[in-house]
Design an enzyme around this catalytic site. Sequence first.
Site, PDB file in Angstrom:
ATOM      1  N   GLU A  44      -3.760  -3.890   9.560  1.00  0.00           N
ATOM      2  CA  GLU A  44      -4.106  -5.046   8.726  1.00  0.00           C
ATOM      3  C   GLU A  44      -5.476  -5.632   9.071  1.00  0.00           C
ATOM      4  O   GLU A  44      -6.300  -5.861   8.189  1.00  0.00           O
ATOM      5  CB  GLU A  44      -3.012  -6.112   8.790  1.00  0.00           C
ATOM      6  CG  GLU A  44      -1.678  -5.666   8.179  1.00  0.00           C
ATOM      7  CD  GLU A  44      -1.773  -5.180   6.736  1.00  0.00           C
ATOM      8  OE1 GLU A  44      -2.816  -5.388   6.104  1.00  0.00           O
ATOM      9  OE2 GLU A  44      -0.797  -4.582   6.247  1.00  0.00           O
ATOM     10  N   GLU A  68       0.786  -1.238   0.000  1.00  0.00           N
ATOM     11  CA  GLU A  68       0.000   0.000   0.000  1.00  0.00           C
ATOM     12  C   GLU A  68       0.819   1.292   0.000  1.00  0.00           C
ATOM     13  O   GLU A  68       0.329   2.310   0.487  1.00  0.00           O
ATOM     14  CB  GLU A  68      -0.901  -0.004   1.240  1.00  0.00           C
ATOM     15  CG  GLU A  68      -0.170   0.175   2.600  1.00  0.00           C
ATOM     16  CD  GLU A  68       0.133  -1.132   3.336  1.00  0.00           C
ATOM     17  OE1 GLU A  68       0.210  -2.178   2.662  1.00  0.00           O
ATOM     18  OE2 GLU A  68       0.299  -1.087   4.565  1.00  0.00           O
ATOM     19  N   ASN A  69       2.045   1.303  -0.538  1.00  0.00           N
ATOM     20  CA  ASN A  69       2.862   2.515  -0.552  1.00  0.00           C
ATOM     21  C   ASN A  69       2.024   3.735  -0.939  1.00  0.00           C
ATOM     22  O   ASN A  69       1.225   3.673  -1.863  1.00  0.00           O
ATOM     23  CB  ASN A  69       3.993   2.359  -1.560  1.00  0.00           C
ATOM     24  CG  ASN A  69       4.663   1.018  -1.461  1.00  0.00           C
ATOM     25  OD1 ASN A  69       5.211   0.673  -0.428  1.00  0.00           O
ATOM     26  ND2 ASN A  69       4.570   0.227  -2.529  1.00  0.00           N
ATOM     27  N   HIS A  79      -8.300  -3.481  -0.811  1.00  0.00           N
ATOM     28  CA  HIS A  79      -7.542  -3.543   0.450  1.00  0.00           C
ATOM     29  C   HIS A  79      -6.399  -2.520   0.454  1.00  0.00           C
ATOM     30  O   HIS A  79      -6.270  -1.723   1.383  1.00  0.00           O
ATOM     31  CB  HIS A  79      -7.002  -4.966   0.635  1.00  0.00           C
ATOM     32  CG  HIS A  79      -6.152  -5.159   1.845  1.00  0.00           C
ATOM     33  ND1 HIS A  79      -6.640  -5.682   3.013  1.00  0.00           N
ATOM     34  CD2 HIS A  79      -4.847  -4.903   2.070  1.00  0.00           C
ATOM     35  CE1 HIS A  79      -5.675  -5.738   3.908  1.00  0.00           C
ATOM     36  NE2 HIS A  79      -4.560  -5.274   3.363  1.00  0.00           N
ATOM     37  N   GLU A  80      -5.594  -2.550  -0.595  1.00  0.00           N
ATOM     38  CA  GLU A  80      -4.447  -1.631  -0.628  1.00  0.00           C
ATOM     39  C   GLU A  80      -4.935  -0.187  -0.702  1.00  0.00           C
ATOM     40  O   GLU A  80      -4.364   0.700  -0.074  1.00  0.00           O
ATOM     41  CB  GLU A  80      -3.530  -1.953  -1.812  1.00  0.00           C
ATOM     42  CG  GLU A  80      -3.029  -3.397  -1.876  1.00  0.00           C
ATOM     43  CD  GLU A  80      -2.447  -3.924  -0.574  1.00  0.00           C
ATOM     44  OE1 GLU A  80      -1.907  -3.137   0.213  1.00  0.00           O
ATOM     45  OE2 GLU A  80      -2.547  -5.159  -0.332  1.00  0.00           O
TER      46      GLU A  80
HETATM   47  N1  PHE Z   1       1.052  -4.471   3.847  1.00  0.00           N
HETATM   48  C1  PHE Z   1       0.787  -5.403   2.786  1.00  0.00           C
HETATM   49  C2  PHE Z   1      -0.699  -5.640   2.814  1.00  0.00           C
HETATM   50  O1  PHE Z   1      -1.521  -5.105   2.434  1.00  0.00           O
HETATM   51  C3  PHE Z   1       1.419  -6.724   2.927  1.00  0.00           C
HETATM   52  C4  PHE Z   1       2.899  -6.737   2.811  1.00  0.00           C
HETATM   53  C5  PHE Z   1       3.661  -6.913   3.935  1.00  0.00           C
HETATM   54  C6  PHE Z   1       3.500  -6.598   1.596  1.00  0.00           C
HETATM   55  C7  PHE Z   1       5.029  -6.957   3.863  1.00  0.00           C
HETATM   56  C8  PHE Z   1       4.858  -6.648   1.511  1.00  0.00           C
HETATM   57  C9  PHE Z   1       5.627  -6.822   2.627  1.00  0.00           C
HETATM   58  O2  PHE Z   1      -1.378  -6.283   3.341  1.00  0.00           O
HETATM   59 ZN    ZN Z   2      -2.791  -4.889   4.282  1.00  0.00          ZN
END
Ligand code: PHE
Ligand code: ZN
Length: 883
Positions: free
Chosen positions: A328, A272-273, A305-306
């Site tokens: 999360e 989700e950057n 989700h992202e």
């Molecule tokens: N944060 C990401 C997600 O949506 C998952 C993720 C974690 C991706 C670690 C890459 C590294 O859920």
């Molecule tokens: Zn996530």
Amino acid sequence: MKPETPRPVHLKDYRPPGYLIDKVDLDVCLDATRTRVRSRLAVRPNPDASGRRQALRLDGEHLELDEIKLDRKPLSKKDYNLTDTSLTLAKTPAAPFTLEIVTFVNPEANKALQGLYRTNDVYCTQCEAEGFRRITYFLDRPDALATYTVRIEADPREAPVLLSNGNLLERGTLAGGKRHYAVWRDPFPKPCYLFALVGGDLSPIASTFRTMSGRTVDLAIYVEHGKEERAAWAMDSLKRAMRWDEVRFGREYDLDVFNIVAVSDFNMGAMENKGLNVFNDRLILASPETATDTIFEAIESVVAHEYFHNWTGNRITCRDWFQLCLKEGLTVFRDQEFSGDERSATVQRILDVRRLKTHQFAEDAGPLAHPVRPETYIEINNFYTPTVYEKGAEVVRMLQTLLGRELFRSGMDLYFDRHDGEAATVEEFVRCFEDASGTDLTQFRLWYAQAGTPELVCALRYDKAKKRAELDVEQVLPATPGQAHKKPMHIPLKLGLLGANGHDVSLKLDSGEEPADGTLSVTKRKQTFRFVDVPSRPVPSLLRDFSAPVNVTIDLSDRDVELLMANDSDLFNRWQAANSFAMRTLVEIVGLLAKGKSASRGARYAKALGAAVLSDELEPAYRAELLKLPTQADIARVIGKNVDPALIHRAHKRLSGLIGRTLGAQLADLYAAMAEDGPFSPDATSAGRRALRNAALTLLTARASGPDLARLSKHYFKASNMTDRAQALFLLAAHGGKAGEQALADFHDRWKGDHVVIDAWFAAQAQSPLAGTLKRVEALTHHPLFALTAPNKVRALIGTFAAANPVQFNRPDGAGYAFIANHVLELDRLNPQIAARMLGAFRSWRALETGRRGQARKALQRVARAKNLSSDVQEIVSKMLEA
Ligand code: PHE
Ligand code: ZN
């Protein structure tokens, strides 16, 4: 390889950072083996950090340090201390200062896929959880928020597209067109785990979105050239998600652009950057010919989700990694609600509960069990688990159930209001709901702290003379690693009582109270609820809509279950009744097979199932779920000890065959009626028809007659979409023989040029229960299309074998375990995160019968003894072997 022995981190040791970094200026010169990163940081001591001024310790790994300047003055080696994991400045000015650091990294050599790496000639980054420290020296912790300006420079032939977070400020060419650059600025302060950068030769599909306040946002999804059309569904999903978050949660997007990039090598699903989501391309690319309905569904939900993380995760982030569920669990809850609204809420709930039970309940019952908010970890990458994600989502859902939708929304509004721009904690999140609703959630908080799946042992008594029904509820809280004794929890138990006619009796407690929405609050270890004015002995429908992540046990007769299956007004529980009936039938068959008896069980279940599925007013997707038996892994989890996967496999096959034979005519009718010859549409209704048709096909095939096999082959070769083709491919590969080989050869020839689609070919072979499977899988690890450095390939072949082929992974001779152990060790040298995940396939090893348990232990001990293990694998294997 690993510099030092990994040390555990504890929640109780949390301290705010000694320094703040307000601004980050990055200048990145992309080069395949020697990328230069110049970082200019505006630093100041943190006024909130207690005590005397500390040394400034920055994280950094796998970096080549070129130079450091403090307020423009170069520092010499005696001014700082450099280790394999850190850069420490003992003396720093008391006033704000600028630190400039130049490092070099090697993207080409990076196979761990954390930090800056190359995939398919594209440069990309992955920083969550602790990857930014592989790009430059930094305070790599989520509570260090800064604004970023990023300049990227590259060879325009190699990387015509240059992207980073936020809005594009400027771009231009240099050196007579031999180099070019772009400057991006993200005005929102963020932790470095949300930083991203992409450079490569990619092609965008573009669109726009008008936000609720009338701003226009430019949307783009970048994919490999020639695959643009396959990104259309992802774009459509994105726009629907953006709208939904406005309507349901009042959340508007905040930047002028939103970019998504699809890459082929990625450790997880997506990331989700801020303003620049990076996706595993299998979760972006879809067309009727290449993607199953399950993939279309997954794309919709992961894109959402992202996107939803922009508010739950990015605008409000986590104070530390112990709070991972804060973003999360909450975001999974939000994407589940989105999918439920876009599709069928009941079917969505069934899918989510199935997934929770298969993965999270299994995790919770074994050596890897941990609380939704863990209190200690060695490697945070090991905590992106079903417990943090899926159980975390259930905990948020319980808040909504307990408070009601309106007060829940007020709590969310308060959370966004109060903590926007902050790095928050679970504690602060829960307090918002207390403050918004005036409810005391002290006991509820135990959901975050206590691991294990609670069991509600229930019994119902009926007093005909007094017209009273009494429900006894006892909470049994199983011990989990490090938590032998537990406190009783606050469990929302939604229920109904069905009269003899199958209709709900109105619920009235002896206190005169009518439980809101039929939901009781179970708070004590043992509790009795007394219902009055119950005209006849009722059949209880417990845990409607799966109101809490618990197991319920109650003694119900076959007739009671049939009544629920046929009538329950709660459709989720109607499905649950069918599923429980199937489960107890399967467990009985396993018991009989274990005693060497012929197991002619299940006729009654098959008949009840036939009646339930017949009902035309139920939507096809729902009926398809009714027709799916519990998986072998689910049966193993319910049996719980001395598990013999071979017997479970036989029982599963028997019951499938029995249903196929008992309901043959009806299933054949369904198969015909659900056929569609119009153009493909991925919508939920059309997908539901395909699901029902394929579920019927699966049960018909279980009879294993000649005509059944012919129908199956035809289904494969005549398929006009990947949903049908893939379903047939998996069934044919499981059958083997000439028909199986023909389909596999055909699939290979059709799709060998497509690295996404070919994964189904690897997976179908890895999942086949045939005796030759292990040998075949071993051979496939040498196939030219397979690569240990590509996580999707590893998951499709090795992961499927370990996680979705219980008979062959659990071969009594232990060869399946040995194979996985070997690959875990080999993978660990390349990509520790993926290696540790593969090892997770052993999470239920202690529940196996003695012979297999011994073999599994041997394999695990061999992994544990290996030299130079990563902290990732080290942590998992030691937990697996702990008493
Ligand atoms: N944060 C990401 C997600 O949506 C998952 C993720 C974690 C991706 C670690 C890459 C590294 O859920
Ligand atoms: Zn996530």
